[in-house]
Enzyme design. Sequence first.
Site, PDB file in Angstrom:
ATOM      1  N   ALA A 148       0.814  -1.210   0.000  1.00  0.00           N
ATOM      2  CA  ALA A 148       0.000   0.000   0.000  1.00  0.00           C
ATOM      3  C   ALA A 148       0.852   1.267   0.000  1.00  0.00           C
ATOM      4  O   ALA A 148       0.318   2.365  -0.150  1.00  0.00           O
ATOM      5  CB  ALA A 148      -0.911   0.009   1.228  1.00  0.00           C
ATOM      6  N   SER A 149       2.158   1.119   0.171  1.00  0.00           N
ATOM      7  CA  SER A 149       3.036   2.272   0.418  1.00  0.00           C
ATOM      8  C   SER A 149       3.565   2.864  -0.881  1.00  0.00           C
ATOM      9  O   SER A 149       4.140   2.172  -1.719  1.00  0.00           O
ATOM     10  CB  SER A 149       4.197   1.812   1.315  1.00  0.00           C
ATOM     11  OG  SER A 149       5.388   2.504   1.040  1.00  0.00           O
ATOM     12  N   THR A 150       3.362   4.171  -1.010  1.00  0.00           N
ATOM     13  CA  THR A 150       3.717   4.864  -2.251  1.00  0.00           C
ATOM     14  C   THR A 150       5.224   4.819  -2.519  1.00  0.00           C
ATOM     15  O   THR A 150       5.648   4.547  -3.643  1.00  0.00           O
ATOM     16  CB  THR A 150       3.264   6.334  -2.187  1.00  0.00           C
ATOM     17  OG1 THR A 150       3.691   6.902  -0.946  1.00  0.00           O
ATOM     18  CG2 THR A 150       1.753   6.417  -2.256  1.00  0.00           C
TER      19      THR A 150
END
Lengths: 214, 214
Positions: free
Chosen positions: A17-19
Amino acid sequence: MTAAAPRPRLEFWYEFASTYSYLSVMRIEDMARAAGVEVTWRPFLLGPVFLALGWNDSPFNIYPPKGRYMWRDLARLADKYDLPFRLPSQFPRNGLLAARVALVGVAEGWVAPFSRAVMRANFAEDRDIGDAVVIGELLAALGLPADAVLERAQTPENKLALRAQTELAVERGLFGAPNFRTGEELFWGNDRLEDALAWAATHAGESVRKLGAA
Amino acid sequence: MTAAAPRPRLEFWYEFASTYSYLSVMRIEDMARAAGVEVTWRPFLLGPVFLALGWNDSPFNIYPPKGRYMWRDLARLADKYDLPFRLPSQFPRNGLLAARVALVGVAEGWVAPFSRAVMRANFAEDRDIGDAVVIGELLAALGLPADAVLERAQTPENKLALRAQTELAVERGLFGAPNFRTGEELFWGNDRLEDALAWAATHAGESVRKLGAA
Protein backbone atom coordinates in the site's frame (compact mmCIF):
# COMPACT_ATOMS: atom_id res chain seq x y z
CA MET A 1 42.76 -21.08 5.93
CA THR A 2 40.88 -17.90 4.97
CA ALA A 3 37.12 -18.08 4.58
CA ALA A 4 35.67 -16.60 1.40
CA ALA A 5 34.12 -13.15 1.92
CA PRO A 6 30.36 -13.58 2.39
CA ARG A 7 28.12 -12.23 -0.36
CA PRO A 8 26.73 -8.75 0.45
CA ARG A 9 23.07 -9.00 1.48
CA LEU A 10 20.27 -6.51 1.91
CA GLU A 11 16.89 -7.10 3.53
CA PHE A 12 14.16 -5.19 1.70
CA TRP A 13 11.12 -4.43 3.89
CA TYR A 14 8.15 -3.09 1.94
CA GLU A 15 4.36 -2.78 1.98
CA PHE A 16 2.13 -2.96 -1.09
CA ALA A 17 0.00 0.00 0.00
CA SER A 18 3.04 2.27 0.42
CA THR A 19 3.72 4.86 -2.25
CA TYR A 20 7.47 5.11 -1.75
CA SER A 21 7.68 1.30 -1.58
CA TYR A 22 6.33 1.35 -5.15
CA LEU A 23 9.43 3.22 -6.33
CA SER A 24 11.83 0.83 -4.57
CA VAL A 25 10.04 -2.36 -5.63
CA MET A 26 10.42 -1.25 -9.25
CA ARG A 27 14.07 -0.23 -8.88
CA ILE A 28 15.75 -2.61 -6.46
CA GLU A 29 16.38 -5.74 -8.52
CA ASP A 30 18.41 -4.10 -11.30
CA MET A 31 20.28 -1.86 -8.89
CA ALA A 32 21.17 -4.69 -6.51
CA ARG A 33 22.41 -6.83 -9.39
CA ALA A 34 24.65 -3.96 -10.56
CA ALA A 35 25.99 -3.55 -7.01
CA GLY A 36 26.55 -7.30 -6.54
CA VAL A 37 24.17 -7.39 -3.57
CA GLU A 38 21.69 -10.19 -2.85
CA VAL A 39 18.20 -9.01 -1.83
CA THR A 40 15.98 -10.74 0.72
CA TRP A 41 12.40 -9.62 0.04
CA ARG A 42 10.50 -8.94 3.26
CA PRO A 43 6.86 -7.94 2.59
CA PHE A 44 5.13 -6.78 5.78
CA LEU A 45 2.09 -4.77 6.91
CA LEU A 46 2.38 -1.13 7.92
CA GLY A 47 -1.03 -1.07 9.66
CA PRO A 48 0.13 -2.71 12.91
CA VAL A 49 3.37 -0.67 12.79
CA PHE A 50 1.38 2.57 12.51
CA LEU A 51 -1.04 1.47 15.26
CA ALA A 52 1.95 0.96 17.58
CA LEU A 53 2.82 4.63 16.89
CA GLY A 54 -0.77 5.74 17.57
CA TRP A 55 -1.87 6.19 13.94
CA ASN A 56 -5.05 4.46 12.72
CA ASP A 57 -4.52 5.59 9.10
CA SER A 58 -1.64 6.52 6.83
CA PRO A 59 0.18 9.61 8.16
CA PHE A 60 -0.29 10.99 4.64
CA ASN A 61 -4.04 11.02 5.33
CA ILE A 62 -3.76 12.11 8.99
CA TYR A 63 -1.54 15.12 8.11
CA PRO A 64 -2.96 16.73 4.92
CA PRO A 65 0.09 18.93 4.10
CA LYS A 66 2.30 15.81 4.24
CA GLY A 67 -0.14 13.99 1.96
CA ARG A 68 -0.38 16.79 -0.60
CA TYR A 69 3.40 17.02 -0.73
CA MET A 70 3.86 13.25 -1.01
CA TRP A 71 1.63 12.90 -4.09
CA ARG A 72 3.46 15.68 -5.93
CA ASP A 73 6.84 14.29 -4.84
CA LEU A 74 5.83 10.80 -6.01
CA ALA A 75 4.75 12.07 -9.45
CA ARG A 76 8.06 13.93 -9.85
CA LEU A 77 10.09 10.88 -8.77
CA ALA A 78 8.17 8.48 -11.03
CA ASP A 79 9.00 10.86 -13.85
CA LYS A 80 12.67 10.95 -12.84
CA TYR A 81 12.88 7.13 -12.70
CA ASP A 82 10.80 6.75 -15.87
CA LEU A 83 8.09 4.76 -14.04
CA PRO A 84 4.37 4.95 -14.85
CA PHE A 85 2.17 6.64 -12.26
CA ARG A 86 -1.55 7.34 -11.96
CA LEU A 87 -3.09 8.83 -8.82
CA PRO A 88 -4.96 5.92 -7.17
CA SER A 89 -8.64 6.57 -6.51
CA GLN A 90 -8.25 4.87 -3.10
CA PHE A 91 -5.38 5.27 -0.62
CA PRO A 92 -4.14 3.35 1.15
CA ARG A 93 -5.35 0.13 -0.43
CA ASN A 94 -5.45 -3.11 1.58
CA GLY A 95 -2.13 -4.90 1.03
CA LEU A 96 -2.92 -7.91 3.25
CA LEU A 97 -3.69 -10.50 0.55
CA ALA A 98 -0.86 -9.31 -1.71
CA ALA A 99 1.61 -9.59 1.20
CA ARG A 100 0.43 -13.14 2.00
CA VAL A 101 0.83 -14.13 -1.65
CA ALA A 102 4.24 -12.44 -1.78
CA LEU A 103 5.41 -14.65 1.10
CA VAL A 104 4.52 -17.69 -1.01
CA GLY A 105 6.49 -16.03 -3.81
CA VAL A 106 9.53 -15.69 -1.53
CA ALA A 107 9.42 -19.46 -0.88
CA GLU A 108 8.85 -20.29 -4.55
CA GLY A 109 11.20 -17.74 -6.16
CA TRP A 110 8.79 -15.37 -7.97
CA VAL A 111 8.37 -12.63 -5.35
CA ALA A 112 10.14 -9.91 -7.40
CA PRO A 113 8.02 -10.02 -10.60
CA PHE A 114 4.84 -10.56 -8.55
CA SER A 115 5.62 -7.54 -6.34
CA ARG A 116 6.24 -5.36 -9.38
CA ALA A 117 2.94 -6.48 -10.92
CA VAL A 118 1.02 -5.62 -7.72
CA MET A 119 2.69 -2.22 -7.43
CA ARG A 120 1.98 -1.39 -11.07
CA ALA A 121 -1.66 -2.39 -10.54
CA ASN A 122 -1.96 -0.13 -7.48
CA PHE A 123 0.00 2.94 -8.57
CA ALA A 124 -0.10 2.92 -12.38
CA GLU A 125 -3.37 1.16 -13.24
CA ASP A 126 -5.58 2.18 -10.29
CA ARG A 127 -6.70 -1.39 -9.63
CA ASP A 128 -7.88 -2.74 -6.28
CA ILE A 129 -5.00 -4.91 -5.05
CA GLY A 130 -7.12 -5.94 -2.03
CA ASP A 131 -9.40 -7.92 -4.37
CA ALA A 132 -8.61 -11.64 -4.78
CA VAL A 133 -9.83 -11.52 -8.39
CA VAL A 134 -7.25 -8.85 -9.24
CA ILE A 135 -4.44 -10.73 -7.47
CA GLY A 136 -5.50 -13.92 -9.27
CA GLU A 137 -5.26 -12.16 -12.63
CA LEU A 138 -1.80 -10.83 -11.82
CA LEU A 139 -0.65 -14.35 -10.85
CA ALA A 140 -2.10 -15.86 -14.02
CA ALA A 141 -0.40 -13.20 -16.16
CA LEU A 142 2.91 -14.37 -14.63
CA GLY A 143 2.09 -17.94 -15.68
CA LEU A 144 1.42 -19.06 -12.10
CA PRO A 145 -1.44 -21.35 -10.97
CA ALA A 146 -3.56 -18.59 -9.42
CA ASP A 147 -6.05 -20.72 -7.49
CA ALA A 148 -3.41 -22.96 -5.97
CA VAL A 149 -1.23 -20.00 -4.98
CA LEU A 150 -4.16 -18.13 -3.42
CA GLU A 151 -4.99 -21.26 -1.43
CA ARG A 152 -1.41 -21.58 -0.17
CA ALA A 153 -1.43 -17.87 0.72
CA GLN A 154 -4.46 -18.34 2.97
CA THR A 155 -3.28 -21.32 5.01
CA PRO A 156 -3.03 -20.71 8.78
CA GLU A 157 0.74 -21.28 8.58
CA ASN A 158 1.22 -18.60 5.94
CA LYS A 159 -1.04 -16.13 7.75
CA LEU A 160 1.05 -16.66 10.89
CA ALA A 161 4.26 -16.20 8.92
CA LEU A 162 3.16 -12.73 7.75
CA ARG A 163 2.10 -11.82 11.27
CA ALA A 164 5.51 -12.88 12.59
CA GLN A 165 7.28 -10.88 9.87
CA THR A 166 5.27 -7.77 10.80
CA GLU A 167 6.03 -8.26 14.50
CA LEU A 168 9.71 -8.55 13.62
CA ALA A 169 9.43 -5.26 11.73
CA VAL A 170 8.20 -3.50 14.89
CA GLU A 171 10.94 -5.17 16.97
CA ARG A 172 13.57 -3.95 14.54
CA GLY A 173 12.39 -0.37 14.96
CA LEU A 174 10.67 0.08 11.60
CA PHE A 175 8.19 2.96 11.51
CA GLY A 176 7.46 3.29 7.77
CA ALA A 177 8.33 1.79 4.41
CA PRO A 178 10.33 0.97 2.42
CA ASN A 179 13.33 -0.02 4.56
CA PHE A 180 16.67 -1.59 3.77
CA ARG A 181 18.62 -3.47 6.40
CA THR A 182 22.14 -4.80 6.22
CA GLY A 183 24.03 -6.04 9.27
CA GLU A 184 22.64 -3.85 12.07
CA GLU A 185 22.16 -0.81 9.81
CA LEU A 186 18.66 0.38 8.95
CA PHE A 187 17.99 2.68 5.99
CA TRP A 188 14.50 4.15 5.67
CA GLY A 189 12.95 5.48 2.49
CA ASN A 190 13.31 5.00 -1.24
CA ASP A 191 15.84 7.85 -1.24
CA ARG A 192 18.21 5.72 0.85
CA LEU A 193 18.32 2.74 -1.54
CA GLU A 194 21.60 3.85 -3.13
CA ASP A 195 23.26 4.42 0.28
CA ALA A 196 21.99 1.07 1.58
CA LEU A 197 23.38 -0.85 -1.39
CA ALA A 198 26.72 0.93 -1.08
CA TRP A 199 26.83 0.14 2.65
CA ALA A 200 25.99 -3.55 2.04
CA ALA A 201 28.67 -3.84 -0.65
CA THR A 202 31.33 -2.11 1.48
CA HIS A 203 30.63 -3.66 4.87
CA ALA A 204 29.82 -7.24 3.82
CA GLY A 205 30.94 -9.77 6.40
CA GLU A 206 31.60 -7.26 9.16
CA SER A 207 29.09 -8.72 11.60
CA VAL A 208 30.41 -12.18 10.80
CA ARG A 209 33.94 -11.04 11.61
CA LYS A 210 32.68 -9.42 14.81
CA LEU A 211 31.01 -12.67 15.82
CA GLY A 212 34.21 -14.58 15.01
CA ALA A 213 36.25 -12.24 17.20
CA ALA A 214 33.87 -12.37 20.15
CA MET B 1 12.54 41.72 -28.40
CA THR B 2 13.33 38.67 -26.26
CA ALA B 3 13.74 39.14 -22.54
CA ALA B 4 16.86 37.62 -20.97
CA ALA B 5 16.17 34.33 -19.17
CA PRO B 6 15.72 35.03 -15.46
CA ARG B 7 18.38 33.67 -13.13
CA PRO B 8 17.33 30.36 -11.51
CA ARG B 9 16.30 30.89 -7.88
CA LEU B 10 15.69 28.61 -4.94
CA GLU B 11 14.07 29.51 -1.61
CA PHE B 12 15.75 27.67 1.26
CA TRP B 13 13.48 27.24 4.29
CA TYR B 14 15.35 25.97 7.36
CA GLU B 15 15.23 25.91 11.17
CA PHE B 16 18.28 26.05 13.43
CA ALA B 17 16.99 23.29 15.73
CA SER B 18 16.46 20.88 12.83
CA THR B 19 18.98 18.09 12.34
CA TYR B 20 18.48 17.63 8.60
CA SER B 21 18.56 21.43 8.16
CA TYR B 22 22.10 21.23 9.54
CA LEU B 23 23.20 19.11 6.59
CA SER B 24 21.61 21.45 4.04
CA VAL B 25 22.86 24.67 5.62
CA MET B 26 26.40 23.31 5.36
CA ARG B 27 26.02 22.09 1.77
CA ILE B 28 23.75 24.50 -0.08
CA GLU B 29 26.01 27.46 -0.87
CA ASP B 30 28.70 25.52 -2.76
CA MET B 31 26.17 23.31 -4.52
CA ALA B 32 23.98 26.24 -5.61
CA ARG B 33 27.00 28.09 -6.95
CA ALA B 34 28.01 25.03 -8.98
CA ALA B 35 24.45 24.77 -10.35
CA GLY B 36 24.21 28.49 -11.15
CA VAL B 37 21.24 28.91 -8.81
CA GLU B 38 20.67 31.89 -6.52
CA VAL B 39 19.55 31.00 -2.98
CA THR B 40 17.08 33.01 -0.90
CA TRP B 41 17.66 32.09 2.74
CA ARG B 42 14.39 31.73 4.65
CA PRO B 43 14.95 30.92 8.34
CA PHE B 44 11.69 30.06 10.11
CA LEU B 45 10.42 28.33 13.24
CA LEU B 46 9.19 24.75 13.18
CA GLY B 47 7.42 25.01 16.57
CA PRO B 48 4.29 26.77 15.24
CA VAL B 49 4.31 24.52 12.15
CA PHE B 50 4.37 21.41 14.35
CA LEU B 51 1.67 22.83 16.65
CA ALA B 52 -0.59 23.29 13.60
CA LEU B 53 -0.12 19.54 12.97
CA GLY B 54 -0.91 18.70 16.61
CA TRP B 55 2.68 18.09 17.80
CA ASN B 56 3.99 19.93 20.85
CA ASP B 57 7.53 18.56 20.45
CA SER B 58 9.77 17.31 17.67
CA PRO B 59 8.26 14.20 16.02
CA PHE B 60 11.69 12.64 16.64
CA ASN B 61 10.95 12.89 20.37
CA ILE B 62 7.24 12.02 20.11
CA TYR B 63 7.96 8.82 18.10
CA PRO B 64 11.03 7.12 19.64
CA PRO B 65 11.72 4.68 16.75
CA LYS B 66 11.81 7.66 14.35
CA GLY B 67 14.18 9.49 16.69
CA ARG B 68 16.56 6.55 17.15
CA TYR B 69 16.69 6.08 13.40
CA MET B 70 17.23 9.79 12.71
CA TRP B 71 20.29 10.09 14.95
CA ARG B 72 21.97 7.10 13.33
CA ASP B 73 21.01 8.33 9.86
CA LEU B 74 22.38 11.79 10.67
CA ALA B 75 25.71 10.39 11.85
CA ARG B 76 26.03 8.31 8.67
CA LEU B 77 25.17 11.28 6.45
CA ALA B 78 27.54 13.66 8.24
CA ASP B 79 30.23 11.06 7.59
CA LYS B 80 29.26 10.81 3.92
CA TYR B 81 29.35 14.61 3.49
CA ASP B 82 32.53 14.92 5.57
CA LEU B 83 30.81 17.17 8.13
CA PRO B 84 31.56 17.18 11.86
CA PHE B 85 28.83 15.79 14.12
CA ARG B 86 28.47 15.37 17.89
CA LEU B 87 25.21 14.16 19.46
CA PRO B 88 23.73 17.27 21.13
CA SER B 89 23.00 16.92 24.84
CA GLN B 90 19.71 18.78 24.30
CA PHE B 91 17.23 18.34 21.43
CA PRO B 92 15.60 20.31 20.04
CA ARG B 93 17.37 23.49 21.08
CA ASN B 94 15.56 26.84 20.94
CA GLY B 95 16.24 28.39 17.53
CA LEU B 96 14.22 31.57 18.10
CA LEU B 97 17.07 34.03 18.74
CA ALA B 98 19.26 32.52 16.01
CA ALA B 99 16.40 32.83 13.51
CA ARG B 100 15.81 36.48 14.44
CA VAL B 101 19.52 37.22 14.02
CA ALA B 102 19.58 35.31 10.73
CA LEU B 103 16.84 37.61 9.37
CA VAL B 104 19.13 40.56 10.10
CA GLY B 105 21.84 38.61 8.28
CA VAL B 106 19.57 38.22 5.24
CA ALA B 107 19.16 42.00 5.11
CA GLU B 108 22.87 42.65 5.66
CA GLY B 109 24.33 39.87 3.52
CA TRP B 110 25.98 37.56 6.08
CA VAL B 111 23.19 35.01 6.64
CA ALA B 112 25.08 32.08 5.07
CA PRO B 113 28.26 32.11 7.21
CA PHE B 114 26.22 32.97 10.32
CA SER B 115 23.84 30.06 9.71
CA ARG B 116 26.74 27.66 9.26
CA ALA B 117 28.32 28.89 12.51
CA VAL B 118 25.06 28.35 14.45
CA MET B 119 24.57 24.88 12.98
CA ARG B 120 28.15 23.87 13.79
CA ALA B 121 27.66 25.13 17.36
CA ASN B 122 24.46 23.09 17.76
CA PHE B 123 25.37 19.84 16.01
CA ALA B 124 29.17 19.64 16.14
CA GLU B 125 30.11 21.55 19.31
CA ASP B 126 27.09 20.85 21.56
CA ARG B 127 26.64 24.52 22.43
CA ASP B 128 23.36 26.14 23.48
CA ILE B 129 22.29 28.20 20.47
CA GLY B 130 19.32 29.53 22.48
CA ASP B 131 21.77 31.51 24.66
CA ALA B 132 22.41 35.14 23.63
CA VAL B 133 26.00 34.89 24.90
CA VAL B 134 26.69 32.00 22.51
CA ILE B 135 25.07 33.81 19.57
CA GLY B 136 27.05 36.94 20.44
CA GLU B 137 30.30 34.96 20.37
CA LEU B 138 29.44 33.48 16.98
CA LEU B 139 28.69 36.96 15.60
CA ALA B 140 31.94 38.36 16.98
CA ALA B 141 33.92 35.47 15.49
CA LEU B 142 32.52 36.52 12.09
CA GLY B 143 33.77 40.08 12.70
CA LEU B 144 30.27 41.45 13.24
CA PRO B 145 29.24 43.98 15.95
CA ALA B 146 27.51 41.46 18.22
CA ASP B 147 25.69 43.87 20.55
CA ALA B 148 24.32 46.02 17.75
CA VAL B 149 23.19 43.00 15.76
CA LEU B 150 21.49 41.41 18.78
CA GLU B 151 19.68 44.69 19.37
CA ARG B 152 18.47 44.86 15.76
CA ALA B 153 17.35 41.24 16.00
CA GLN B 154 15.10 42.02 18.97
CA THR B 155 13.27 45.04 17.58
CA PRO B 156 9.47 44.65 17.32
CA GLU B 157 9.74 44.96 13.52
CA ASN B 158 12.22 42.11 13.24
CA LYS B 159 10.23 39.90 15.63
CA LEU B 160 7.15 40.47 13.49
CA ALA B 161 9.12 39.70 10.33
CA LEU B 162 10.07 36.25 11.68
CA ARG B 163 6.49 35.61 12.74
CA ALA B 164 5.25 36.54 9.24
CA GLN B 165 7.86 34.28 7.65
CA THR B 166 6.73 31.36 9.83
CA GLU B 167 3.07 32.01 8.99
CA LEU B 168 4.01 32.01 5.32
CA ALA B 169 5.70 28.64 5.84
CA VAL B 170 2.42 27.16 7.14
CA GLU B 171 0.46 28.75 4.27
CA ARG B 172 2.84 27.25 1.75
CA GLY B 173 2.19 23.79 3.15
CA LEU B 174 5.51 23.26 4.92
CA PHE B 175 5.40 20.53 7.58
CA GLY B 176 9.09 20.02 8.39
CA ALA B 177 12.55 21.25 7.47
CA PRO B 178 14.60 21.82 5.44
CA ASN B 179 12.57 22.73 2.36
CA PHE B 180 13.49 24.04 -1.06
CA ARG B 181 10.99 25.95 -3.15
CA THR B 182 11.28 27.05 -6.75
CA GLY B 183 8.34 28.35 -8.74
CA GLU B 184 5.41 26.44 -7.26
CA GLU B 185 7.46 23.32 -6.57
CA LEU B 186 8.21 22.28 -2.99
CA PHE B 187 11.02 19.85 -2.14
CA TRP B 188 11.22 18.58 1.44
CA GLY B 189 14.30 17.16 3.11
CA ASN B 190 18.05 17.40 2.77
CA ASP B 191 17.89 14.39 0.44
CA ARG B 192 15.94 16.51 -2.09
CA LEU B 193 18.54 19.32 -2.36
CA GLU B 194 20.08 17.92 -5.54
CA ASP B 195 16.67 17.45 -7.21
CA ALA B 196 15.55 20.94 -6.17
CA LEU B 197 18.65 22.58 -7.64
CA ALA B 198 18.26 20.62 -10.87
CA TRP B 199 14.59 21.64 -11.06
CA ALA B 200 15.41 25.32 -10.46
CA ALA B 201 18.14 25.26 -13.12
CA THR B 202 15.93 23.50 -15.68
CA HIS B 203 12.64 25.30 -15.12
CA ALA B 204 13.89 28.86 -14.52
CA GLY B 205 11.47 31.44 -15.84
CA GLU B 206 8.56 29.05 -16.35
CA SER B 207 6.21 30.78 -13.93
CA VAL B 208 7.23 34.11 -15.45
CA ARG B 209 6.32 32.79 -18.89
CA LYS B 210 3.04 31.45 -17.50
CA LEU B 211 2.24 34.85 -16.02
CA GLY B 212 3.12 36.52 -19.30
CA ALA B 213 0.78 34.19 -21.19
CA ALA B 214 -2.13 34.68 -18.79
